[in-house]
Write an enzyme that holds these catalytic residues in place. Structure first.
Site, PDB file in Angstrom:
ATOM      1  N   GLU A  49      68.707 -18.385 -33.713  1.00  0.00           N
ATOM      2  CA  GLU A  49      69.857 -18.906 -32.982  1.00  0.00           C
ATOM      3  C   GLU A  49      71.101 -19.000 -33.860  1.00  0.00           C
ATOM      4  O   GLU A  49      72.206 -18.658 -33.428  1.00  0.00           O
ATOM      5  CB  GLU A  49      69.509 -20.294 -32.419  1.00  0.00           C
ATOM      6  CG  GLU A  49      70.663 -21.018 -31.736  1.00  0.00           C
ATOM      7  CD  GLU A  49      71.054 -20.396 -30.417  1.00  0.00           C
ATOM      8  OE1 GLU A  49      72.125 -20.737 -29.903  1.00  0.00           O
ATOM      9  OE2 GLU A  49      70.295 -19.563 -29.904  1.00  0.00           O
ATOM     10  N   ASP A  50      70.945 -19.464 -35.099  1.00  0.00           N
ATOM     11  CA  ASP A  50      72.109 -19.845 -35.912  1.00  0.00           C
ATOM     12  C   ASP A  50      72.326 -18.999 -37.158  1.00  0.00           C
ATOM     13  O   ASP A  50      73.267 -19.253 -37.909  1.00  0.00           O
ATOM     14  CB  ASP A  50      71.976 -21.313 -36.341  1.00  0.00           C
ATOM     15  CG  ASP A  50      71.988 -22.253 -35.147  1.00  0.00           C
ATOM     16  OD1 ASP A  50      72.594 -21.898 -34.120  1.00  0.00           O
ATOM     17  OD2 ASP A  50      71.379 -23.336 -35.235  1.00  0.00           O
TER      18      ASP A  50
END
Length: 737
Positions: free
Chosen positions: A87-88
Site C-alpha cells: 500500500e505505502d
C-alpha cells in the site's frame, strides 16, 4: 483500571525481541525468515514517519508483537511486518511472493484490500464493505486478525491524530471492529477497542466512571483480593484444584450497563468479574456447586455455555452471586483449554505448543463460523437491511430453546417463536400461525427464554406478515420475511401490469406476448418480463415506454436530410470515400478511414477486424466522424433471419420492414428446411438507431427464431469474397449507438 498510555518509542524495537517472543511458544519458528521480513519491511518504510514523529516501521513491528502475543504462526507474523508495504511503498506482490512465499503475499494483499475499504462512509457503502469484509474472512481469517491488530495499535496511539480523525476512527472501531472482535471470540480485544473508542467519543463519561471507581476502592478497600481469597478457600474445602482471577470491568462495560439498566454508578452492583480456571469439565460443575453453596445465586443470571457453546467455540459457565455486603459479582468457570478459546477466539485455531500446532478441541475452524455468518446474511439484497442484520448479529447475546424432539436451537436474546421457526427452516417460519411454549399457547411476539420448549404450529397458505419485521430479532428471519413480502408484492403488481400491457398493446394492434415482453425487458435493461410487468403495475414505467421499447414511434425528420456525399467530417477537400464492405458502417457508429489508392478513403467501423491489417501503416489512417443531423436512407446493411416456414410469414416480415421506412434492396434464401427458412435481407437505412429499432421489432415477432447483422469476410489484401448470393458472410452482434 485500563487505558494508561505508554511512552512513544523513538526508535524501532529490536528484531531479536520479536524473534525471542515467537520462539517462546514456537521453538521451531524460523528466526532467519522473521529477521529477513523485518529487514525488508524496515528498508521499504525507510524515511517514513508516523504523525507522532516515530519511524513508521514501529507500527508494523507493534502489530506483529500483538499477533505474537496471541501465539500465531510465522506467516501471520511476517504478514504483520509487511502489511503496509504494498500500500505505502514500492514493494510489489510478486516480490513479496518470491521472497517470502505465495501464502504471505496473498495475506499481505488481503490486508491491503481491507485497508482500502472506506468502512466509515455512507450506510449503503458501509454495508457493501461489510460484504467484502466477510468475503475476505472466508478466504483466510488471518487477514482479519492482522487487520484487527493493526486497528488495535492505531487506537492505542490515536492521540497523535487530528481530533476529527480520532472521532472518525473511534466511531468506526466502536461500530465495526469491536463487535467483530467479540463475534470472533476475542473478548479481550473487544473490551480494549471499546474502551479506547469510549475515551475518544465520550471522555467526560469515562473520566467520571474512573473517578467514581477510585473513590469506591478507597471506601471499600481491595474488594477483589478479598473475594478471590474467599473463593480459593471455598474451592480448597471442596477439594477442587483451580486458579481464581478477579478484575474490575472496563469503564465502557460499566457505562453500557448503566445505560441499559438506567441506573447510576452507586446502584450498579456487578462491576467485578471473577474467573475460575478448573482442571477439567467435571471440576467446572463441582466448582459451580461450591460457589452456589457459599453464596446466593442471582435468579436469571445463569448460563451454561459448556453444554451449549457459542458458534465461535466459546465455552464457559456464567453465574452471578451476591457476595460481600450484598454486592453482586459475576463468576465465569471454565477449563484452561476453554479459557484459551475464550481469550483468543478463532486465533486459538493457530495455537502452538512445543513447536507444533496444537489442536485445541474447543477451537472452531475459522472457515466454519465465517461461512455460517455469511449464510445468515446471504439472502439480504438491500444494503441497509444487510447492515442492520450484521450489527444485530454482532451484538446479540444468546438463549437456548428446545424443539419438541429435544433439539437445541440457539437464538439471540429477545428472539420470538417466529425467529425459532425460521431457525429450523424458512418454510416453517413462513407458515407459522401460532406457537406453544412449554405446552402453553402464546402470541407470536412472545420473547423466548433459556430452556423453554417451543412448538411451532403451521398452516398451508399462511404467508409472512409485514408486522413480523418489527417482531423478529434475527437477521435470518428478517431477511426471509422481507424477501417473501417483496415477492408477494411483485406478483400482485405483475398481475396489474399484465392487464395494463394487454390493453395498451391491443390499442396499437399488437399483442403483449411473453416474447414481446422479454424483448422489452432486454431493451429497458430489466431482469425479466416479470420485472417489466411489476414496474408497470407500480407505475414506475408507463405502458407507452414498454411499447416504444419494442415498437418505437418513427421520429419525424426535422430539417434537411444530410446527403451521402456530405455524410463525413474529416475528409480532405475533393476526397472521395466508400463504406467498407466488410463492416458496412452506419451513421451513429464510431468510424475510422483507411486511404486506398484509386478509391479515396475506405470507411470502417472502429471495431472492424480488418483494421488489424493496417496496424503497421499509421500514415494511412484518417480520423473521421459522421455529420450530425438526419441522413438519407441509402446505407445498405445485410441481415440474416431465421423465420418459420408458414404461409404469409415472409410477407409479414417484409411489411414490418417497410413500416420502419427501411427499403429492401436484395433478398436471398440460403437454407430451406421443412419448418424454417434462413435468408439474407439487404436493407437500406438512415443510421444505426434505425437498424437497432428494426432488429428489436423483428426479434419480438413470434415467427422470427433468430436475427443477426451480417458482415462480409474479405480475402487477404481486402478483396470482397462476394455478395449475399455466395453465402460467405459471418455473423456479428448488433451495433448499438
Amino acid at each position: 483500571m485500563p487505558g494508561q498510555s505508554t511512552p512513544v518509542p523513538l526508535s524501532v524495537p529490536d528484531v531479536e525481541e520479536l524473534v525471542a517472543l515467537v520462539a517462546s511458544y514456537n521453538p521451531k519458528s524460523n528466526g532467519d525468515r522473521l529477521r529477513a521480513a523485518y529487514a525488508y519491511g524496515m528498508s521499504m518504510h525507510e524515511g517514513q514517519f508516523r504523525q507522532s514523529g516515530e519511524p513508521y516501521f514501529c507500527h508494523p513491528v507493534a502489530v506483529a508483537r500483538i499477533l505474537a502475543e496471541q501465539r500465531l504462526d510465522d506467516d501471520t507474523i511476517i504478514t504483520a511486518l509487511l502489511h503496509d508495504t504494498i500500500e505505502d511503498t514500492k514493494a510489489s506482490y510478486s516480490e513479496i511472493s518470491s521472497r517470502f512465499g505465495e501464502e504471505v503475499a496473498m495475506l499481505v494483499d488481503g490486508v491491503t484490500k481491507l485497508t482500502n475499504l472506506q468502512l466509515s462512509s455512507l450506510e449503503t457503502k458501509q454495508a457493501e464493505n461489510f460484504r467484502k469484509l466477510f468475503m475476505a474472512m472466508t478466504k483466510d481469517v488471518r487477514v482479519i486478525l492482522v487487520k484487527m491488530s493493526d486497528r488495535l495499535h492505531n487506537m492505542r496511539t490515536i492521540d497523535s491524530m487530528r481530533k476529527e480523525k480520532q472521532q472518525q476512527k473511534a466511531r468506526e472501531t466502536m461500530d465495526i471492529y469491536a463487535p467483530l472482535a467479540g463475534r470472533m471470540g476475542m473478548q479481550w480485544m473487544r473490551e480494549e477497542l471499546e474502551d479506547l473508542s469510549f475515551r475518544v467519543l465520550n471522555p467526560e463519561a469515562r473520566k467520571s466512571i474512573m473517578v467514581r471507581f477510585i473513590k469506591l476502592q478507597r471506601e471499600t478497600g481491595d474488594v477483589i483480593e478479598r473475594i478471590m481469597k474467599d473463593m480459593r478457600k471455598v474451592l480448597r474445602k471442596a477439594k477442587i484444584q483451580a486458579d481464581v482471577y478477579g478484575r474490575a470491568k472496563k469503564p465502557y462495560s460499566i457505562w453500557r450497563k448503566m445505560e441499559e439498566k438506567q441506573q447510576g454508578f452507586s446502584r450498579l452492583s456487578d462491576i467485578y468479574g471473577f474467573r475460575i480456571i478448573a482442571r477439567n469439565e467435571m471440576d467446572c460443575y463441582r466448582a459451580l456447586g461450591a460457589i452456589h453453596q457459599r453464596w446466593r445465586a442471582v435468579p436469571g443470571r445463569f448460563k451454561d455455555y459448556i453444554s451449549q457453546p457459542k458458534t465461535n467455540g466459546y465455552r464457559s459457565i456464567h453465574t452471578t452471586v451476591s457476595g460481600r455486603d450484598g454486592k453482586r459479582v459475576e463468576v465465569q468457570i471454565r477449563t484452561s483449554e476453554m479459557h484459551d478459546v475464550a481469550e483468543r477466539g478463532v486465533a486459538a485455531h493457530w495455537s502452538y505448543r512445543d513447536g507444533m500446532r496444537y489442536e485445541n478441541k474447543f477451537a472452531v475452524a475459522p472457515t466454519e463460523w465465517i461461512a455460517a455468518l455469511q449464510d445468515t446474511f446471504a439472502s439480504e439484497e438491500n444494503h441497509e437491511e444487510f447492515l442492520d442484520a450484521v450489527k444485530l448479529e454482532m451484538y446479540s447475546d444468546q438463549v437456548f430453546c428446545f424443539t419438541p424432539k429435544g433439539e437445541v436451537i440457539k437464538l439471540p436474546k429477545g428472539a420470538t417463536p417466529i425467529d425459532f421457526g425460521y431457525a429450523i427452516h424458512t418454510r416453517i417460519g413462513s407458515r407459522c400461525v401460532s406457537a406453544r411454549v412449554d405446552g402453553v399457547r402464546v402470541p407470536l411476539w412472545t420473547r423466548l427464554k433459556n430452556g423453554q420448549s417451543v412448538e411451532i404450529i403451521t398452516a398451508e397458505g399462511q404467508e409472512p406478515q409485514a408486522t413480523w419485521v418489527d417482531i423478529v430479532k434475527t437477521g435470518r428471519a428478517r431477511a426471509a420475511i422481507r424477501r417473501s413480502l417483496r415477492e408477494a408484492e411483485s406478483e400482485r403488481f405483475a398481475k396489474l401490469g399484465r392487464e395494463l400491457a394487454r390493453a395498451a398493446f391491443e390499442h396499437v394492434g399488437r399483442k403483449a406476448t411473453d416474447k414481446v415482453l422479454d424483448t422489452a425487458a432486454k431493451t429497458l435493461g430489466l431482469d425479466s418480463r416479470l420485472e417489466v410487468l411489476a414496474q408497470l403495475g407500480r407505475a414506475e414505467i408507463t405502458a407507452q415506454e414498454v411499447i416504444n421499447a419494442v415498437y418505437p414511434e418513427l421520429q419525424k425528420v426535422q430539417g434537411d436530410l444530410v446527403p451521402y456525399r456530405r455524410a463525413l467530417i474529416g475528409l480532405e477537400p475533393g476526397q472521395s470515400f466508400e463504406r467498407a464492405k466488410c463492416c458496412e458502417p452506419l451513421p451513429g457508429e464510431r468510424i475510422v478511414g483507411i486511404t486506398q489508392r484509386g478509391k479515396g478513403v475506405i470507411v470502417h467501423a472502429i471495431n472492424c477486424d480488418e483494421l488489424a491489417a493496417y496496424e503497421d501503416q499509421p500514415q494511412r489512417w484518417v480520423d473521421l466522424h459522421w455529420h450530425s443531423g438526419t441522413h438519407e436512407a441509402v446505407y445498405s446493411v445485410t441481415l440474416e433471419l431465421t423465420i418459420g416456414n408458414d404461409a404469409g410469414v415472409l410477407g409479414r416480415i417484409c411489411t414490418l420492414i417497410g413500416e420502419k421506412k427501411a427499403n429492401i434492396s436484395d433478398l436471398e434464401f440460403v437454407d430451406r428446411k421443412p419448418d424454417f427458412y434462413r435468408l439474407l435481407v439487404r436493407v437500406e437505412l438512415r443510421d444505426v438507431e434505425q437498424l437497432h429499432s428494426l432488429m428489436v421489432m423483428l426479434e419480438a415477432e413470434s415467427d422470427v427464431a433468430a436475427i443477426s447483422r451480417h458482415r462480409a469476410t474479405l480475402l487477404p489484401g481486402g478483396a470482397d469474397l462476394g455478395g449475399p448470393s455466395r453465402n460467405v458472410r459471418a455473423k456479428a452482434g448488433v451495433q448499438t449507438p
